[in-house]
Design an enzyme around this catalytic site. Structure first.
Site, mmCIF file in Angstrom:
data_model
loop_
_atom_site.group_PDB
_atom_site.id
_atom_site.type_symbol
_atom_site.label_atom_id
_atom_site.label_comp_id
_atom_site.label_asym_id
_atom_site.label_seq_id
_atom_site.Cartn_x
_atom_site.Cartn_y
_atom_site.Cartn_z
ATOM 1 N N TYR A 57 0.825 -1.219 0.000
ATOM 2 C CA TYR A 57 0.000 0.000 0.000
ATOM 3 C C TYR A 57 0.858 1.269 0.000
ATOM 4 O O TYR A 57 0.448 2.286 -0.570
ATOM 5 C CB TYR A 57 -1.013 -0.034 1.159
ATOM 6 C CG TYR A 57 -2.088 -1.066 0.902
ATOM 7 C CD1 TYR A 57 -3.112 -0.812 0.007
ATOM 8 C CD2 TYR A 57 -2.035 -2.320 1.493
ATOM 9 C CE1 TYR A 57 -4.072 -1.771 -0.285
ATOM 10 C CE2 TYR A 57 -2.981 -3.293 1.214
ATOM 11 C CZ TYR A 57 -3.999 -3.008 0.321
ATOM 12 O OH TYR A 57 -4.943 -3.964 0.017
ATOM 13 N N ARG A 60 1.556 1.915 -3.596
ATOM 14 C CA ARG A 60 0.369 2.439 -4.288
ATOM 15 C C ARG A 60 0.116 3.888 -3.872
ATOM 16 O O ARG A 60 -0.289 4.716 -4.685
ATOM 17 C CB ARG A 60 -0.849 1.566 -3.992
ATOM 18 C CG ARG A 60 -0.681 0.145 -4.523
ATOM 19 C CD ARG A 60 -1.861 -0.734 -4.184
ATOM 20 N NE ARG A 60 -3.020 -0.370 -4.979
ATOM 21 C CZ ARG A 60 -3.286 -0.867 -6.181
ATOM 22 N NH1 ARG A 60 -2.496 -1.760 -6.718
ATOM 23 N NH2 ARG A 60 -4.358 -0.494 -6.846
ATOM 24 N N GLN A 92 -15.414 2.517 -5.560
ATOM 25 C CA GLN A 92 -14.692 1.403 -4.923
ATOM 26 C C GLN A 92 -13.205 1.714 -4.886
ATOM 27 O O GLN A 92 -12.431 0.973 -4.302
ATOM 28 C CB GLN A 92 -14.893 0.118 -5.739
ATOM 29 C CG GLN A 92 -16.331 -0.321 -5.847
ATOM 30 C CD GLN A 92 -16.458 -1.461 -6.861
ATOM 31 O OE1 GLN A 92 -16.297 -2.625 -6.525
ATOM 32 N NE2 GLN A 92 -16.750 -1.128 -8.098
ATOM 33 N N ASN A 93 -12.823 2.805 -5.554
ATOM 34 C CA ASN A 93 -11.395 3.099 -5.692
ATOM 35 C C ASN A 93 -10.839 3.726 -4.425
ATOM 36 O O ASN A 93 -11.482 4.561 -3.788
ATOM 37 C CB ASN A 93 -11.156 4.032 -6.881
ATOM 38 C CG ASN A 93 -11.588 3.387 -8.181
ATOM 39 O OD1 ASN A 93 -11.763 2.168 -8.227
ATOM 40 N ND2 ASN A 93 -11.767 4.183 -9.210
ATOM 41 N N HIS A 110 -14.633 1.545 -0.175
ATOM 42 C CA HIS A 110 -13.549 0.616 0.165
ATOM 43 C C HIS A 110 -12.381 1.311 0.858
ATOM 44 O O HIS A 110 -11.283 0.767 0.895
ATOM 45 C CB HIS A 110 -13.049 -0.106 -1.101
ATOM 46 C CG HIS A 110 -14.013 -1.130 -1.628
ATOM 47 N ND1 HIS A 110 -13.919 -1.697 -2.871
ATOM 48 C CD2 HIS A 110 -15.104 -1.697 -1.043
ATOM 49 C CE1 HIS A 110 -14.911 -2.575 -3.037
ATOM 50 N NE2 HIS A 110 -15.648 -2.584 -1.954
ATOM 51 N N CYS A 118 -5.913 3.822 13.075
ATOM 52 C CA CYS A 118 -5.077 3.455 14.210
ATOM 53 C C CYS A 118 -5.716 2.301 14.992
ATOM 54 O O CYS A 118 -6.856 2.405 15.450
ATOM 55 C CB CYS A 118 -4.888 4.675 15.132
ATOM 56 S SG CYS A 118 -3.917 4.270 16.594
ATOM 57 N N CYS A 137 0.534 7.714 15.446
ATOM 58 C CA CYS A 137 -0.833 8.145 15.115
ATOM 59 C C CYS A 137 -0.969 9.614 15.500
ATOM 60 O O CYS A 137 -0.674 9.976 16.645
ATOM 61 C CB CYS A 137 -1.841 7.293 15.885
ATOM 62 S SG CYS A 137 -3.518 7.948 15.838
ATOM 63 N N SER A 179 -15.408 -4.560 -12.770
ATOM 64 C CA SER A 179 -15.591 -5.899 -13.331
ATOM 65 C C SER A 179 -16.826 -6.595 -12.752
ATOM 66 O O SER A 179 -17.224 -7.638 -13.250
ATOM 67 C CB SER A 179 -14.354 -6.750 -13.042
ATOM 68 O OG SER A 179 -14.151 -6.841 -11.647
ATOM 69 N N ASN A 203 -18.116 0.219 -19.608
ATOM 70 C CA ASN A 203 -16.934 -0.584 -19.279
ATOM 71 C C ASN A 203 -16.210 -0.936 -20.564
ATOM 72 O O ASN A 203 -16.803 -0.906 -21.644
ATOM 73 C CB ASN A 203 -17.365 -1.865 -18.551
ATOM 74 C CG ASN A 203 -16.338 -2.345 -17.548
ATOM 75 O OD1 ASN A 203 -15.736 -1.540 -16.841
ATOM 76 N ND2 ASN A 203 -16.123 -3.644 -17.487
HETATM 77 P P1 OAD Z 1 -11.266 -4.622 -11.597
HETATM 78 O O1 OAD Z 1 -9.811 -4.545 -11.892
HETATM 79 O O2 OAD Z 1 -11.822 -5.919 -11.139
HETATM 80 O O3 OAD Z 1 -12.083 -4.236 -12.911
HETATM 81 C C1 OAD Z 1 -11.792 -3.094 -13.673
HETATM 82 C C2 OAD Z 1 -12.712 -3.055 -14.880
HETATM 83 O O4 OAD Z 1 -12.444 -1.854 -15.598
HETATM 84 C C3 OAD Z 1 -12.521 -4.217 -15.864
HETATM 85 O O5 OAD Z 1 -13.819 -4.774 -16.171
HETATM 86 C C4 OAD Z 1 -11.909 -3.567 -17.093
HETATM 87 O O6 OAD Z 1 -12.356 -4.145 -18.312
HETATM 88 C C5 OAD Z 1 -12.440 -2.133 -16.985
HETATM 89 N N1 OAD Z 1 -11.578 -1.119 -17.624
HETATM 90 C C6 OAD Z 1 -10.236 -1.135 -17.791
HETATM 91 N N2 OAD Z 1 -9.828 -0.007 -18.397
HETATM 92 C C7 OAD Z 1 -10.933 0.738 -18.631
HETATM 93 C C8 OAD Z 1 -11.180 2.022 -19.221
HETATM 94 N N3 OAD Z 1 -10.198 2.782 -19.719
HETATM 95 N N4 OAD Z 1 -12.467 2.468 -19.269
HETATM 96 C C9 OAD Z 1 -13.486 1.718 -18.781
HETATM 97 N N5 OAD Z 1 -13.317 0.507 -18.228
HETATM 98 C C10 OAD Z 1 -12.068 0.031 -18.138
HETATM 99 O O7 OAD Z 1 -11.586 -3.437 -10.580
HETATM 100 P P2 OAD Z 1 -12.870 -3.198 -9.656
HETATM 101 O O8 OAD Z 1 -14.102 -3.730 -10.299
HETATM 102 O O9 OAD Z 1 -12.846 -1.776 -9.272
HETATM 103 O O10 OAD Z 1 -11.326 -3.651 -3.461
HETATM 104 O O11 OAD Z 1 -12.517 -4.089 -8.403
HETATM 105 C C11 OAD Z 1 -13.399 -4.079 -7.314
HETATM 106 C C12 OAD Z 1 -12.651 -4.208 -6.023
HETATM 107 O O12 OAD Z 1 -11.820 -5.349 -6.096
HETATM 108 C C13 OAD Z 1 -11.688 -3.085 -5.730
HETATM 109 O O13 OAD Z 1 -12.297 -1.946 -5.177
HETATM 110 C C14 OAD Z 1 -10.757 -3.719 -4.757
HETATM 111 C C15 OAD Z 1 -10.725 -5.161 -5.215
HETATM 112 O O14 OAD Z 1 -10.967 -6.052 -4.204
HETATM 113 C C16 OAD Z 1 -10.539 -3.321 -2.427
HETATM 114 O O15 OAD Z 1 -9.370 -3.015 -2.521
HETATM 115 C C17 OAD Z 1 -11.225 -3.363 -1.134
#
Ligand code: OAD
Length: 236
Positions: A57, A60, A92-93, A110, A118, A137, A179, A203
């Protein structure tokens, strides 16, 4: 799509930040930047190997300083400022690109990279440094007790009551760049639809729950989202 729409809920995922240079989670190899999910995103992983998780992290968090909001983040901030009805953006980001673009009605379900939690005092505070170094902290002064303020697998996403209420009251639910693999976010479309909302997905490729949406637009968020925002604001 526009019709009688007043209240909008928008869900975003990693795809909206992809064009800013932030890696999405699920690559074709099923790895997150070379790590298995269970090695970096569970409370058990943190208990087993805190340095590995903190370093993951920290990297990131450092990367955030090198990226910028793209056209999709900016278009959603414009809609937030100009839309006359209620608008809630649920992301979710854990990046801060919606915040930096200027979105105000925003929930990080998320958690956030730039926040520390802390374990000693249970307080949360802004954090943009290196957590592996075991900093104090800012709230209680204890060192080495901060963990990333990120919702890991097995933990409860933030503000679910507020999100659920907004989903039952919205006229339009839009999902962008996710996704559809992770619940409860993946189920928002069904809740919104059950309560009568129009549902739209944007998407790069069909998500796992694509068939739940009334309409799907496939392509890049940086192109599709600004086009849609202009559509929505045309008659405002
Ligand atoms: P994913 O990486 O699972 O999915 C990202 C989606 O974005 C995929 O379906 C890609 O096809 C699409 N994608 C990629 N580039 C793109 C673009 N330029 N325009 C539009 N779509 C695009 O990510 P999330 O669905 O966000 O949780 O994942 C959900 C959660 O999984 C995250 O929040 C994370 C992880 O567990 C935590 O960290 C708690």
């Amino acid at each position: 799509m526009q019709g009688d729409i007043q209240n909008i809920v928008i869900l975003t995922g990693a795809g909206i930040s992809a064009e800013s240079g932030v890696a999405t989670f699920r690559g074709p190899d099923g790895l997150w930047e070379g790590h298995r999910v269970e090695d970096v995103a569970t409370p058990e992983a943190f208990a087993r190997d805190p340095d590995l998780v903190q370093n993951f992290y920290d990297e990131r968090r450092a990367k955030l300083k090198t990226v910028h909001p793209n056209a999709a983040h900016k278009a959603l901030a414009k809609l937030d400022a100009q839309w006359p009805g209620d608008l809630l953006l649920v992301t979710q980001n854990v990046d801060d690109l919606h915040d930096r673009a200027g979105s105000k009605n925003l929930l990080h379900m998320h958690g956030e990279l730039n926040s520390g939690w802390c374990r000693a005092c249970d307080g949360r505070s802004p954090f943009d440094g290196v957590m592996a170094a075991g900093p104090a902290c800012p709230l209680c002064g204890q060192s080495g007790q901060l963990r990333p303020d990120i919702v890991w697998f097995g933990e409860m996403p933030y503000q679910m009551d507020r999100i659920d209420l907004a989903l039952t009251q919205c006229d339009l639910f839009l999902s962008i760049g996710t996704s559809g693999a992770v619940y409860p976010a993946a189920g928002f479309v069904q809740t919104a639809r059950h309560y009568g909302a129009q549902t739209l997905e944007m998407n790069l490729d069909p998500s796992e729950g694509s068939f739940h949406f009334h309409e799907s637009r496939m392509g890049k968020a940086g192109t599709l989202v600004p086009e849609w925002v202009e559509e929505m604001l045309r008659d405002v």
